[in-house]
Design a protein around this motif. Structure first.
Motif, short mmCIF file in Angstrom:
data_model
loop_
_atom_site.label_atom_id
_atom_site.label_comp_id
_atom_site.label_asym_id
_atom_site.label_seq_id
_atom_site.Cartn_x
_atom_site.Cartn_y
_atom_site.Cartn_z
N GLY A 1 63.72 53.56 73.72
CA GLY A 1 63.24 54.40 72.53
C GLY A 1 62.93 55.78 72.49
N LEU A 2 62.21 56.17 73.43
CA LEU A 2 62.17 57.73 73.67
C LEU A 2 63.24 58.29 74.18
N ILE A 3 64.17 57.58 74.82
CA ILE A 3 65.39 58.18 75.29
C ILE A 3 66.47 58.45 74.26
N SER A 4 66.49 57.64 73.69
CA SER A 4 67.76 57.51 72.60
C SER A 4 67.43 57.64 71.21
N GLY A 5 66.14 58.12 70.92
CA GLY A 5 65.64 58.34 69.68
C GLY A 5 66.29 59.24 68.56
N ILE A 6 66.62 60.37 69.25
CA ILE A 6 67.29 61.52 68.43
C ILE A 6 68.87 60.68 68.02
N VAL A 7 69.41 60.15 69.08
CA VAL A 7 70.54 59.69 68.65
C VAL A 7 70.89 58.66 67.59
N ILE A 8 69.71 57.82 67.68
CA ILE A 8 69.69 56.79 66.68
C ILE A 8 69.49 57.18 65.43
N ILE A 9 68.51 58.10 65.28
CA ILE A 9 68.07 58.83 63.86
C ILE A 9 69.54 59.50 63.32
N ILE A 10 70.05 60.35 64.14
CA ILE A 10 71.36 60.72 63.45
C ILE A 10 72.58 59.77 63.13
N VAL A 11 72.72 58.82 64.11
CA VAL A 11 73.72 57.88 63.60
C VAL A 11 73.31 56.63 62.56
N ALA A 12 71.92 56.52 62.28
CA ALA A 12 71.31 55.55 61.37
C ALA A 12 71.45 56.61 59.98
N LEU A 13 71.15 57.77 60.02
CA LEU A 13 71.07 58.45 58.66
C LEU A 13 72.46 58.76 58.14
N THR A 14 73.39 58.87 59.05
CA THR A 14 74.83 59.35 58.68
C THR A 14 75.47 58.06 58.23
N GLY A 15 75.03 56.91 58.95
CA GLY A 15 75.51 55.58 58.46
C GLY A 15 75.15 55.12 57.04
N ALA A 16 73.69 55.43 56.89
CA ALA A 16 73.32 55.06 55.49
C ALA A 16 74.04 55.96 54.30
N ILE A 17 74.42 57.27 54.78
CA ILE A 17 74.91 58.18 53.66
C ILE A 17 76.36 57.66 53.65
N TYR A 18 77.07 57.19 54.55
CA TYR A 18 78.51 56.54 54.47
C TYR A 18 78.63 55.39 53.82
N ALA A 19 77.41 54.57 53.88
CA ALA A 19 77.35 53.45 53.09
C ALA A 19 77.91 53.59 51.47
N PHE A 20 77.69 54.54 50.78
CA PHE A 20 78.17 54.53 49.73
C PHE A 20 79.19 55.70 49.37
N GLN A 21 79.95 55.93 50.51
CA GLN A 21 81.36 56.85 50.54
C GLN A 21 82.13 56.36 49.20
N PRO A 22 82.47 55.21 49.30
CA PRO A 22 83.74 54.79 48.24
C PRO A 22 83.02 55.27 46.86
N GLU A 23 81.83 54.75 46.27
CA GLU A 23 81.36 55.38 45.17
C GLU A 23 81.20 56.73 44.74
N LEU A 24 80.83 57.37 45.88
CA LEU A 24 80.74 58.70 45.83
C LEU A 24 81.94 59.77 45.62
N THR A 25 82.86 59.20 46.55
CA THR A 25 84.09 59.75 46.41
C THR A 25 85.01 59.83 45.16
N ASP A 26 84.76 58.48 44.52
CA ASP A 26 85.35 58.30 43.53
C ASP A 26 84.75 59.03 42.23
N ALA A 27 83.35 59.43 42.17
CA ALA A 27 82.48 60.02 41.21
C ALA A 27 82.83 61.62 41.31
N PHE A 28 82.93 62.25 42.39
CA PHE A 28 83.17 63.61 42.69
C PHE A 28 84.63 64.07 42.81
N GLN A 29 85.63 63.28 42.94
CA GLN A 29 86.89 63.53 43.47
C GLN A 29 87.89 63.15 42.35
#
Length: 418
Positions: A58-86
Motif C-alpha cells: 500500500g505504501l509503495i503503490s498508494g500514489i498510483v492507486i489514487i490517480i487510477v481510482a480517481l480518473t476511473g471514477a470520473i470516466y465512469a460518467f463519460q457517456p452522460e457528460l459527453t452528451d450533456a456538453f458536446q
C-alpha cells in the motif's frame, strides 16, 4: 474491582467511564500488557504475512492507486457528460438514408489534408458520424464530426485537448509515455489485487460475535478522529473490495496476455486462445476482381444489408499497417453503451471480399471463452449493468482513492506512538 486512576487508560481518565467493547478492540486502544493483548495466543503466520503485504504494498503503490481510482471514477460518467456538453454529437434524423462511408471519409479528409483516417463510426440515426485520425507514431489524434445525412462538418476536434481523453490517459498511462506508463499501471493493478486480498484477510474477524459484526460492518460516526479514520479504512474498504476485485481482474486481462489466455481457457472448457495471425494468412478467392466501384462502398453495402446502422454503433476500422497494408474490420454494436455483444466482420479493403473473422467474429458464434473476454470492458466500466452499476463502481472507485490516505494515517499514528 475498579482500576486505579494512575493505571487507567486515557479513555477512563478523561471521561471517568469504561470504554465500549469496540474501542477496547481498536488497535489504538492502549493495552495493559503484552500478555493480555494476545491472550496467550500468537498471531498466525498467514495473518502476519497479510499485514506485512498490505502495509508495504500500500505504501509503495498508494500514489498510483489514487490517480487510477480517481480518473476511473470520473470516466465512469463519460457517456452522460459527453452528451450533456458536446451538442455536435447529435443531429436531426432525416427521411433519407445516411451518406456512404466513402463520402463521409472524403469530407473528413478535406478538413485535415495529409492525415490518415483510422476509423469511421456511425452512432445511430440521431447522432453525428465520427471520423478518427489517430496515428501514435506521427503524434496526432483528431476527430471530425459530420452530419451523416447532408455531409455538414459539425466539429473538428484535437483530441489531445479533450478533457476525457486526458482523464483516460491518466487512467491508463499516468500521463507518461508508452510503454512506461502502461507497465506502471498494470503492475500497480496486480499489486492492488494483492492488497485487496490481504485487506479482506485482516478484516476477517477471529470470532463472529455481535461486537465483531458491529465493528466490521458499521462506522462509528461519533468516535474519536483516529477511530473514525480506522473505520473509514476498514469498513468502507471491505465493501469496496467486492466491487474493485472485478474491476482489477478485468484490467489485468487487458494488461497481461497470460491472464487473458487463462480466462479464455477456463470459460472455453480448456481451449487455447486463438492465434492473432489467423486472419492475415487467409488469401481472398479468385473472384476478387468481380466487384465494380469503390471497394469501401461495396463493403458498406454488405454491412447495411446485414445490419440497421441507424441503431447501435457501426465502426469501420481501416488498415493500420504501412502503406495501408492489412484488412478492414467492421464492428457492429447493437447497443449504444454496451460492447460485449458486437459482431466483427473482416474484409479485404481492395476487393471488398469478406474474409474469415479469425480471433473474433459474430457474437452468436462465440464460444464461452470469447464471450468471457468480450465482457471485460463492460464489467470494468460497469456498462454491463447500466447506470446503476456504473454509479456503484463510481462510489467504489472514490473509496479506493481514499484508502491509501486513511491507511497512511493509521500507519503514521502507530509509528508516532512507537
Amino acid at each position: 474491582m475498579r482500576v486505579a486512576d494512575k493505571e487507567a487508560p486515557i479513555h477512563i481518565k478523561q471521561t471517568g467511564k469504561e470504554p465500549d467493547t469496540a474501542d477496547r478492540k481498536h488497535p489504538s486502544y492502549p493495552e495493559k500488557s503484552k500478555k493480555k493483548k494476545n491472550n496467550g495466543k500468537k498471531q498466525s503466520f498467514f495473518r502476519k504475512l497479510a499485514g506485512v503485504l498490505h502495509l508495504w504494498l500500500g505504501l509503495i503503490s498508494g500514489i498510483v492507486i489514487i490517480i487510477v481510482a480517481l480518473t476511473g471514477a470520473i470516466y465512469a460518467f463519460q457517456p452522460e457528460l459527453t452528451d450533456a456538453f458536446q451538442p455536435y454529437q447529435f443531429v436531426e434524423k432525416a427521411a433519407g438514408p445516411m451518406l456512404p462511408v466513402s463520402k463521409i471519409r472524403s469530407i473528413a479528409e478535406n478538413q485535415l489534408p495529409g492525415k490518415t483516417v483510422s476509423r469511421i463510426t456511425f452512432s445511430g440515426a440521431e447522432r453525428s458520424a465520427g471520423v478518427s485520425f489517430n496515428k501514435k507514431k506521427e503524434g496526432y489524434y483528431y476527430m471530425v464530426y459530420i452530419n451523416p445525412y447532408n455531409g455538414k462538418v459539425l466539429k473538428v476536434k484535437d483530441m489531445d485537448r479533450d478533457f476525457f481523453r486526458q482523464v483516460l490517459n491518466g487512467h491508463m498511462h499516468l500521463w507518461l509515455p508508452d510503454p512506461v506508463g502502461h507497465y506502471i499501471v498494470i503492475y500497480a493493478a496486480l499489486v492492488f489485487g494483492l492488497i485487496i486480498i490481504s485487506g479482506i484477510v485482516l478484516w476477517w474477524p477471529k470470532k463472529w460475535n455481535k461486537s465483531a459484526r458491529k465493528q466490521g460492518f458499521s462506522i462509528k460516526l461519533n468516535a474519536s478522529p483516529k477511530r473514525l479514520n480506522y473505520d473509514l479504512h476498514n469498513v468502507l474498504g471491505f465493501y469496496a473490495s467486492w466491487v474493485m476485485i472485478f474491476v482489477v481482474f478485468t484490467g489485468l486481462v487487458w494488461g497481461f496476455d497470460a491472464v487473458r489466455n487463462a480466462e479464455y481457457w477456463v470459460f472455453s472448457g480448456g481451449k487455447k486462445y486463438p492465434a492473432k495471425e489467423k486472419v492475415a494468412t487467409v488469401k481472398p478467392p479468385r473472384q476478387q476482381h468481380a466487384f465494380d466501384g469503390d471497394p469501401l462502398d461495396r463493403i458498406d453495402a454488405q454491412v447495411r444489408e446485414r445490419y440497421n446502422i441507424g441503431i447501435g454503433r457501426t465502426q469501420f476500422l481501416f488498415p493500420s499497417g504501412e502503406k495501408g497494408k492489412g484488412n478492414l474490420t467492421v464492428r457492429y454494436f447493437p447497443e449504444q453503451k454496451r460492447s460485449f455483444n458486437a459482431d466483427y466482420l473482416v474484409f479485404d479493403p481492395y476487393t471488398a471480399v469478406m474474409l474469415p473473422a479469425g480471433v473474433r467474429g459474430k457474437y452468436a458464434d462465440a464460444d464461452g471463452g470469447d464471450k468471457a473476454n468480450r465482457l471485460n470492458y463492460d464489467i470494468h466500466t460497469g456498462a454491463i449493468g447500466g447506470l446503476p452499476l456504473r454509479m456503484v463502481i463510481f462510489l467504489a472507485a472514490l473509496v479506493t482513492a481514499s484508502l491509501p490516505v486513511t491507511g497512511f494515517y493509521i500507519w503514521w499514528g502507530k509509528r508516532k506512538k512507537k
